[in-house]
Design a protein around this motif. Structure first.
Motif, PDB file in Angstrom:
ATOM      1  N   GLU A  41       0.852  -1.183   0.000  1.00  0.00           N
ATOM      2  CA  GLU A  41       0.000   0.000   0.000  1.00  0.00           C
ATOM      3  C   GLU A  41       0.887   1.233   0.000  1.00  0.00           C
ATOM      4  N   LEU A  42       0.731   2.049  -0.993  1.00  0.00           N
ATOM      5  CA  LEU A  42       1.567   3.228  -1.148  1.00  0.00           C
ATOM      6  C   LEU A  42       0.943   4.432  -0.460  1.00  0.00           C
ATOM      7  N   PRO A  43       1.784   5.366   0.032  1.00  0.00           N
ATOM      8  CA  PRO A  43       1.224   6.589   0.615  1.00  0.00           C
ATOM      9  C   PRO A  43       0.528   7.414  -0.454  1.00  0.00           C
ATOM     10  N   GLY A  44      -0.530   8.071  -0.071  1.00  0.00           N
ATOM     11  CA  GLY A  44      -1.293   8.868  -1.028  1.00  0.00           C
ATOM     12  C   GLY A  44      -2.235   8.025  -1.861  1.00  0.00           C
ATOM     13  N   ALA A  45      -2.538   6.829  -1.372  1.00  0.00           N
ATOM     14  CA  ALA A  45      -3.430   5.943  -2.110  1.00  0.00           C
ATOM     15  C   ALA A  45      -4.842   6.523  -2.154  1.00  0.00           C
ATOM     16  N   ASP A  46      -5.619   6.074  -3.106  1.00  0.00           N
ATOM     17  CA  ASP A  46      -6.982   6.563  -3.282  1.00  0.00           C
ATOM     18  C   ASP A  46      -7.871   5.995  -2.180  1.00  0.00           C
ATOM     19  N   LEU A  47      -8.348   6.864  -1.307  1.00  0.00           N
ATOM     20  CA  LEU A  47      -9.217   6.456  -0.204  1.00  0.00           C
ATOM     21  C   LEU A  47     -10.628   6.982  -0.384  1.00  0.00           C
ATOM     22  N   SER A  48     -11.016   7.254  -1.624  1.00  0.00           N
ATOM     23  CA  SER A  48     -12.322   7.848  -1.869  1.00  0.00           C
ATOM     24  C   SER A  48     -13.465   6.895  -1.522  1.00  0.00           C
ATOM     25  N   GLY A  49     -13.216   5.610  -1.534  1.00  0.00           N
ATOM     26  CA  GLY A  49     -14.266   4.650  -1.210  1.00  0.00           C
ATOM     27  C   GLY A  49     -14.368   4.367   0.272  1.00  0.00           C
ATOM     28  N   GLU A  50     -13.469   4.895   1.067  1.00  0.00           N
ATOM     29  CA  GLU A  50     -13.460   4.637   2.504  1.00  0.00           C
ATOM     30  C   GLU A  50     -14.355   5.628   3.234  1.00  0.00           C
ATOM     31  N   GLU A  51     -14.970   5.156   4.318  1.00  0.00           N
ATOM     32  CA  GLU A  51     -15.794   6.016   5.157  1.00  0.00           C
ATOM     33  C   GLU A  51     -15.152   6.130   6.520  1.00  0.00           C
ATOM     34  N   PHE A  52     -14.940   7.345   6.970  1.00  0.00           N
ATOM     35  CA  PHE A  52     -14.351   7.578   8.279  1.00  0.00           C
ATOM     36  C   PHE A  52     -15.419   8.159   9.187  1.00  0.00           C
ATOM     37  N   THR A  53     -15.484   7.648  10.404  1.00  0.00           N
ATOM     38  CA  THR A  53     -16.422   8.183  11.376  1.00  0.00           C
ATOM     39  C   THR A  53     -15.632   8.728  12.553  1.00  0.00           C
ATOM     40  N   VAL A  54     -15.892   9.966  12.881  1.00  0.00           N
ATOM     41  CA  VAL A  54     -15.228  10.635  13.987  1.00  0.00           C
ATOM     42  C   VAL A  54     -16.298  11.224  14.881  1.00  0.00           C
ATOM     43  N   ARG A  55     -16.176  10.933  16.166  1.00  0.00           N
ATOM     44  CA  ARG A  55     -17.132  11.479  17.117  1.00  0.00           C
ATOM     45  C   ARG A  55     -16.635  12.848  17.562  1.00  0.00           C
ATOM     46  N   VAL A  56     -17.406  13.875  17.311  1.00  0.00           N
ATOM     47  CA  VAL A  56     -17.031  15.241  17.667  1.00  0.00           C
ATOM     48  C   VAL A  56     -17.661  15.583  19.008  1.00  0.00           C
ATOM     49  N   ILE A  57     -16.807  15.989  19.938  1.00  0.00           N
ATOM     50  CA  ILE A  57     -17.275  16.373  21.272  1.00  0.00           C
ATOM     51  C   ILE A  57     -17.213  17.893  21.355  1.00  0.00           C
ATOM     52  N   PRO A  58     -18.322  18.558  21.690  1.00  0.00           N
ATOM     53  CA  PRO A  58     -18.311  20.017  21.770  1.00  0.00           C
ATOM     54  C   PRO A  58     -17.400  20.520  22.888  1.00  0.00           C
ATOM     55  N   LYS A  59     -16.912  21.738  22.721  1.00  0.00           N
ATOM     56  CA  LYS A  59     -16.034  22.358  23.712  1.00  0.00           C
ATOM     57  C   LYS A  59     -16.818  22.582  24.998  1.00  0.00           C
ATOM     58  N   LYS A  60     -16.187  22.238  26.124  1.00  0.00           N
ATOM     59  CA  LYS A  60     -16.836  22.389  27.423  1.00  0.00           C
ATOM     60  C   LYS A  60     -16.656  23.818  27.938  1.00  0.00           C
ATOM     61  N   ALA A  61     -17.367  24.144  29.010  1.00  0.00           N
ATOM     62  CA  ALA A  61     -17.330  25.494  29.566  1.00  0.00           C
ATOM     63  C   ALA A  61     -15.966  25.830  30.168  1.00  0.00           C
ATOM     64  N   ASP A  62     -15.216  24.818  30.635  1.00  0.00           N
ATOM     65  CA  ASP A  62     -13.908  25.079  31.235  1.00  0.00           C
ATOM     66  C   ASP A  62     -12.757  24.888  30.246  1.00  0.00           C
ATOM     67  N   GLU A  63     -13.029  24.950  28.955  1.00  0.00           N
ATOM     68  CA  GLU A  63     -12.011  24.808  27.923  1.00  0.00           C
ATOM     69  C   GLU A  63     -11.970  26.052  27.048  1.00  0.00           C
ATOM     70  N   PHE A  64     -10.854  26.243  26.372  1.00  0.00           N
ATOM     71  CA  PHE A  64     -10.713  27.371  25.446  1.00  0.00           C
ATOM     72  C   PHE A  64      -9.943  26.906  24.217  1.00  0.00           C
ATOM     73  N   THR A  65     -10.073  27.641  23.127  1.00  0.00           N
ATOM     74  CA  THR A  65      -9.334  27.359  21.903  1.00  0.00           C
ATOM     75  C   THR A  65      -8.199  28.359  21.792  1.00  0.00           C
ATOM     76  N   CYS A  66      -6.991  27.844  21.690  1.00  0.00           N
ATOM     77  CA  CYS A  66      -5.812  28.709  21.570  1.00  0.00           C
ATOM     78  C   CYS A  66      -5.870  29.427  20.222  1.00  0.00           C
ATOM     79  N   THR A  67      -5.610  30.732  20.235  1.00  0.00           N
ATOM     80  CA  THR A  67      -5.672  31.503  18.991  1.00  0.00           C
ATOM     81  C   THR A  67      -4.385  31.379  18.184  1.00  0.00           C
ATOM     82  N   SER A  68      -3.403  30.666  18.699  1.00  0.00           N
ATOM     83  CA  SER A  68      -2.161  30.462  17.957  1.00  0.00           C
ATOM     84  C   SER A  68      -2.120  29.082  17.306  1.00  0.00           C
ATOM     85  N   CYS A  69      -2.351  28.024  18.085  1.00  0.00           N
ATOM     86  CA  CYS A  69      -2.284  26.660  17.534  1.00  0.00           C
ATOM     87  C   CYS A  69      -3.657  26.076  17.225  1.00  0.00           C
ATOM     88  N   PHE A  70      -4.725  26.740  17.648  1.00  0.00           N
ATOM     89  CA  PHE A  70      -6.109  26.345  17.392  1.00  0.00           C
ATOM     90  C   PHE A  70      -6.478  24.996  18.001  1.00  0.00           C
TER      91      PHE A  70
END
Length: 101
Positions: free
Chosen positions: A49-78
């Protein structure tokens, strides 16, 4: 004791191996470096398997967790950090300890 590195070397003939001709040395080098690939016939380029292979047929699932009240997003590294990692809020910019460091 000081050593003069510019002086010609004096070698003992007892420890020195017999001198071979240049042709004999080249022939010995070619014989000892003959490479034999240990590859089975079933190994083909399709199994790699070579890097940069065609992954158009693959499905990725990622669970997104919303930012909590005691967290912040750094304006430099995001990246989202806990409030304990907050280094500076100068000028309204929230910077983490890693980026301020």
């Amino acid at each position: 004791m000081a050593t003069d590195y510019d002086a010609p070397r004096v070698t003992n003939t007892d420890d020195e191996p017999s001198e071979d001709s240049l042709d004999q040395l080249k022939a010995g080098r070619n014989e000892s470096q003959s490479a034999v690939a240990d590859v089975e016939e079933t190994d083909t380029a399709e199994s790699f398997e070579l890097p940069g292979a065609d992954l158009s047929g693959e499905e990725f699932t990622v669970r997104v967790i919303p930012k909590k009240a005691d967290e912040f997003t750094c304006t430099s590294c995001f990246l989202v950090h806990h409030r304990s990692r907050l280094a500076d809020t100068a000028g309204g910019r929230m910077i983490c300890l890693d980026c301020a460091g």
